[in-house]
Scaffold this motif. Structure first.
Motif, PDB file in Angstrom:
ATOM      1  N   ALA A  47       0.836  -1.200   0.000  1.00  0.00           N
ATOM      2  CA  ALA A  47       0.000   0.000   0.000  1.00  0.00           C
ATOM      3  C   ALA A  47       0.873   1.252   0.000  1.00  0.00           C
ATOM      4  O   ALA A  47       1.831   1.363   0.770  1.00  0.00           O
ATOM      5  N   VAL A  48       0.551   2.188  -0.874  1.00  0.00           N
ATOM      6  CA  VAL A  48       1.226   3.482  -0.883  1.00  0.00           C
ATOM      7  C   VAL A  48       0.454   4.444   0.015  1.00  0.00           C
ATOM      8  O   VAL A  48      -0.657   4.153   0.461  1.00  0.00           O
ATOM      9  N   ALA A  49       1.060   5.594   0.303  1.00  0.00           N
ATOM     10  CA  ALA A  49       0.452   6.580   1.199  1.00  0.00           C
ATOM     11  C   ALA A  49       0.142   5.951   2.549  1.00  0.00           C
ATOM     12  O   ALA A  49      -0.922   6.176   3.139  1.00  0.00           O
ATOM     13  N   ALA A  50       1.065   5.125   3.033  1.00  0.00           N
ATOM     14  CA  ALA A  50       0.896   4.421   4.298  1.00  0.00           C
ATOM     15  C   ALA A  50       2.261   4.274   4.956  1.00  0.00           C
ATOM     16  O   ALA A  50       3.295   4.652   4.386  1.00  0.00           O
ATOM     17  N   VAL A  51       2.272   3.713   6.150  1.00  0.00           N
ATOM     18  CA  VAL A  51       3.504   3.482   6.902  1.00  0.00           C
ATOM     19  C   VAL A  51       3.813   1.988   6.893  1.00  0.00           C
ATOM     20  O   VAL A  51       2.930   1.159   7.127  1.00  0.00           O
ATOM     21  N   HIS A  52       5.058   1.645   6.613  1.00  0.00           N
ATOM     22  CA  HIS A  52       5.517   0.260   6.635  1.00  0.00           C
ATOM     23  C   HIS A  52       6.797   0.189   7.462  1.00  0.00           C
ATOM     24  O   HIS A  52       7.645   1.087   7.390  1.00  0.00           O
ATOM     25  N   GLU A  53       6.948  -0.888   8.223  1.00  0.00           N
ATOM     26  CA  GLU A  53       8.102  -1.051   9.108  1.00  0.00           C
ATOM     27  C   GLU A  53       8.934  -2.254   8.677  1.00  0.00           C
ATOM     28  O   GLU A  53       8.393  -3.305   8.335  1.00  0.00           O
ATOM     29  N   VAL A  54      10.257  -2.086   8.727  1.00  0.00           N
ATOM     30  CA  VAL A  54      11.200  -3.176   8.453  1.00  0.00           C
ATOM     31  C   VAL A  54      12.136  -3.277   9.647  1.00  0.00           C
ATOM     32  O   VAL A  54      12.834  -2.308   9.982  1.00  0.00           O
ATOM     33  N   PHE A  55      12.153  -4.442  10.292  1.00  0.00           N
ATOM     34  CA  PHE A  55      12.998  -4.674  11.447  1.00  0.00           C
ATOM     35  C   PHE A  55      14.098  -5.671  11.095  1.00  0.00           C
ATOM     36  O   PHE A  55      13.906  -6.554  10.243  1.00  0.00           O
TER      37      PHE A  55
END
Length: 264
Positions: A47-55
């Protein structure tokens, strides 16, 4: 409590509820990653215009950097990308290599890097960048368990991303996941590259990517190869070049050749 304050709280609660509800009223625009199984799990892509996390663990910082660069390349191939790094990240994992990012398929001319002295400055800078609709994506890279990156900060970033259309990618190294409004959360490790061609020094980047949070569907884990020329993820290829099959009659020919040599 004043009427104005009550109205403000009501509006804020409504915004938070829309963010946290699975059946959001707004339709999410998505960009396919290229990996069939991952895209199917994500219902079409990231999804664009969203927040994504990479750990990632500290020793996996290079793999996580490559993976999030790939995500940025998918969601923002032709628009400017701002990469905000906490100074401590550069001390621990080294500076970003423009040549390396170019080899991954990113255009360094569209990349702006910002070094922040601490987590507070990095978060403020990233929030300002996410609010700028001229950008395609913003990467916020913070090392360690930063208390500032809490649920409130995540909500603010999500609201800013929805308003501007900019995708926020949070790179968290040597940190434990905490509650957030992120659309997805990934844990990334390096995976073995397939055998490379004789004229190349190394194989294609390959990631062990585990999707541990997906607000709109299931989770999963895949081995994902980054195709630098096509700028997309895919299933890893076992052998990048075709290999000729061994002829079925070859052992017989070899035995006959050996007998002729002994007879000579």
């Amino acid at each position: 409590m004043s009427t104005a304050r009550t109205s403000t709280l009501t509006n804020l609660r409504g915004s938070i509820e829309r963010i946290e509800t699975h059946g959001d009223a707004h339709d999410l625009n998505k960009v396919a990653l290229g990996h069939a199984a991952a895209d199917a799990t994500l219902c079409g892509g990231l999804a664009v215009a969203a927040v994504h996390e990479v750990f990632a663990e500290g020793r996996q910082s290079a793999a996580a950097t490559g993976f999030i660069a790939g995500l940025a390349g998918r969601v923002s191939p032709r628009r400017p990308l701002v990469w905000v790094r906490q100074d401590f990240s550069e001390i621990e994992s080294g500076a970003l290599s423009m040549n390396g990012l170019r080899e991954l398929g990113l255009d360094p001319r569209l990349l702006v890097t910002v070094r922040a002295p601490d987590t507070d400055a990095a978060l403020r800078t990233a929030a300002d960048a996410v609010a700028c609709d001229a950008l395609g994506a913003v990467v916020l890279e913070v090392w360690g368990q930063a208390r500032q990156l809490d649920l409130v900060a995540s909500r603010k970033l999500t609201l800013a991303a929805q308003a501007s259309g900019v995708t926020a990618l949070l790179l968290r190294v040597a940190a434990e996941p905490r509650p957030s409004t992120a659309e997805t959360r990934w844990i990334v490790r390096a995976a073995h590259s397939p055998p490379s061609a004789p004229w190349t020094a190394w194989g294609a980047p390959v990631f062990d990517a585990q999707l541990v949070r997906n607000r709109h569907g299931p989770v999963g884990r895949w081995i994902m190869e980054w195709k630098c020329d096509e700028c997309l993820f895919s299933e890893p290829s076992a052998y990048p070049q075709p290999v000729a099959a061994t002829p079925a009659h070859r052992p017989h020919q070899a035995q006959a050749f050996g007998q002729r040599r002994r007879a000579g």
